[in-house]
Design a protein around this motif. Structure first.
Motif, short mmCIF file in Angstrom:
data_model
loop_
_atom_site.label_atom_id
_atom_site.label_comp_id
_atom_site.label_asym_id
_atom_site.label_seq_id
_atom_site.Cartn_x
_atom_site.Cartn_y
_atom_site.Cartn_z
N SER A 144 9.43 8.44 124.19
CA SER A 144 10.60 8.06 124.65
C SER A 144 10.86 6.87 125.23
N TYR A 145 11.66 5.84 124.72
CA TYR A 145 11.77 4.49 125.22
C TYR A 145 12.62 4.63 126.83
N ASN A 146 13.27 5.85 126.69
CA ASN A 146 14.05 6.06 127.94
C ASN A 146 13.04 6.47 129.20
N SER A 155 15.51 12.38 127.66
CA SER A 155 15.16 12.76 126.25
C SER A 155 13.78 13.24 126.42
N GLY A 206 22.72 1.00 124.65
CA GLY A 206 23.13 2.49 125.11
C GLY A 206 24.17 2.30 126.21
N PRO A 212 19.31 8.13 126.53
CA PRO A 212 19.49 7.86 125.29
C PRO A 212 20.97 7.84 125.33
N GLU A 213 21.77 6.86 124.49
CA GLU A 213 23.13 7.01 124.06
C GLU A 213 23.14 8.03 122.65
N ASN A 214 23.54 8.85 122.63
CA ASN A 214 23.66 9.44 121.38
C ASN A 214 25.08 9.73 120.84
N GLY A 252 27.26 7.52 120.71
CA GLY A 252 28.60 6.90 121.68
C GLY A 252 28.44 7.57 123.09
N ALA A 268 18.19 3.27 127.46
CA ALA A 268 17.45 2.24 126.52
C ALA A 268 17.63 2.84 125.16
N SER A 269 18.01 1.74 124.02
CA SER A 269 18.02 2.13 122.93
C SER A 269 17.64 1.22 121.92
N THR A 270 17.40 1.61 120.77
CA THR A 270 16.78 1.06 119.59
C THR A 270 17.84 -0.08 119.10
N GLY A 271 19.01 0.07 119.44
CA GLY A 271 20.08 -0.63 118.85
C GLY A 271 20.41 -2.04 119.68
N ARG A 287 11.42 13.43 123.70
CA ARG A 287 10.70 12.85 122.94
C ARG A 287 9.49 12.12 123.55
N ARG A 330 27.62 2.13 126.02
CA ARG A 330 28.66 2.87 125.76
C ARG A 330 28.50 4.39 126.16
C1 LIG Z 1 21.56 11.93 117.17
C2 LIG Z 1 21.29 10.61 117.30
C3 LIG Z 1 22.45 9.79 117.79
C4 LIG Z 1 22.14 8.44 118.10
N1 LIG Z 1 23.39 7.56 118.62
C5 LIG Z 1 22.98 6.29 119.05
C6 LIG Z 1 24.20 5.68 119.61
O1 LIG Z 1 25.28 6.06 119.54
N2 LIG Z 1 23.93 4.37 120.10
C7 LIG Z 1 22.51 3.68 120.31
O2 LIG Z 1 22.49 2.84 120.66
N3 LIG Z 1 21.61 4.49 119.66
C8 LIG Z 1 21.69 5.87 119.00
N4 LIG Z 1 20.75 6.42 118.70
C9 LIG Z 1 19.52 5.85 118.65
C10 LIG Z 1 18.69 6.19 120.19
O3 LIG Z 1 19.15 5.16 120.69
C11 LIG Z 1 17.29 5.94 119.81
O4 LIG Z 1 16.68 6.94 118.97
C12 LIG Z 1 16.46 6.16 121.01
O5 LIG Z 1 15.09 5.46 120.74
C13 LIG Z 1 16.57 7.44 121.69
O6 LIG Z 1 16.02 7.55 123.14
P1 LIG Z 1 14.66 7.79 123.33
O7 LIG Z 1 13.36 6.82 122.67
O8 LIG Z 1 14.53 7.66 124.78
O9 LIG Z 1 14.06 9.36 122.57
C14 LIG Z 1 20.69 7.66 118.31
C15 LIG Z 1 19.81 8.50 117.74
C16 LIG Z 1 19.74 10.03 117.65
C17 LIG Z 1 18.82 10.81 116.90
#
Ligand SMILES: Cc1cc2nc3c(=O)[nH]c(=O)nc-3n(C[C@H](O)[C@H](O)[C@H](O)COP(=O)(O)O)c2cc1C
Length: 182
Positions: free
Chosen positions: A14-16, A9, A121, A79-81, A83, A114-117, A11, A123
């Motif tokens: 970034s949490y990652n 990431s 992350g 990050p997982e983007n 999926g 690391a994911s906000t979900g 950002r 998957r």
């Molecule tokens: C384009 C996009 C797609 C994302 N897809 C997923 C996802 O599939 N699964 C998930 O858990 N979080 C998803 N996220 C949320 C990210 O996990 C969250 O933004 C995370 O903070 C990104 O990592 P960072 O903090 O290291 O930048 C997505 C975010 C973006 C911007």
């Protein structure tokens, strides 16, 4: 043994990046050396074969490849983007794969997310393994996803939850022991 750690990431908050730094800090408690790098300092354009033909491999890729070469093992948090692997990380890997010999080949790798979900992350981590394995890395079987990452770290960037901290520490310690065998 020397570790090198970074996140997929760019950002600033970034949490990652926090997760990669925290995992490295825990690994260093095992007495190994290590360094974290921010990919904002190694910015690469989107991979373009025409650009490679006209301008060669970017200096940032060569600098990153050099860092990787000096390490025995890597810890990468991505990050997982949607999926899957983050585009940022896949682009870095694609550029790195154009250097010969490929710096990543033969190195040990621990993958984190690391994911906000709520799923952390994980998957995306199954997808993230693939290019690294294709490039000849030894990807550690255990991976760790960190859910609800927005609340996971304190102001020092340390994991707040004791149970999570001990689980991550156990994974990192097992990885270091495994990588140290060569
Ligand atoms: C384009 C996009 C797609 C994302 N897809 C997923 C996802 O599939 N699964 C998930 O858990 N979080 C998803 N996220 C949320 C990210 O996990 C969250 O933004 C995370 O903070 C990104 O990592 P960072 O903090 O290291 O930048 C997505 C975010 C973006 C911007």
């Amino acid at each position: 043994m020397k570790l090198f750690s970074f996140a997929g990431s760019l950002r600033l908050g970034s949490y990652n990046k926090m997760f990669a730094r925290e995992a490295l800090r825990l690994a260093l408690e095992s007495g190994v050396e290590g360094e974290f790098a921010d990919m904002r300092d190694y910015r690469m354009p989107p991979y373009d074969a025409d650009l490679e033909t006209s301008s060669g491999i970017p200096e940032s890729t060569r600098k990153l490849g050099q860092k990787i070469r000096t390490a025995d093992a890597l810890i990468i948090a991505t990050p997982e983007n949607n999926g899957s692997i983050s585009g940022t990380l896949k682009n870095i890997v694609d550029w790195l794969s154009r250097e010969q010999p490929v710096s990543l080949r033969g190195k040990h790798l621990l993958l984190l997310a690391a994911s906000t979900g709520a799923l952390g992350g994980v998957r995306g981590l199954w997808h993230a393994r693939v290019p690294f394995e294709v490039l000849g890395m030894h990807v550690f079987p255990d991976m760790k996803g960190l859910p609800n990452a927005a609340n996971a770290f304190n102001e020092l960037g340390r994991l707040r939850d004791e149970q999570t901290l001990s689980q991550v520490k156990a994974t990192v310690t097992a990885f270091v022991a495994h990588a140290a065998k060569g």
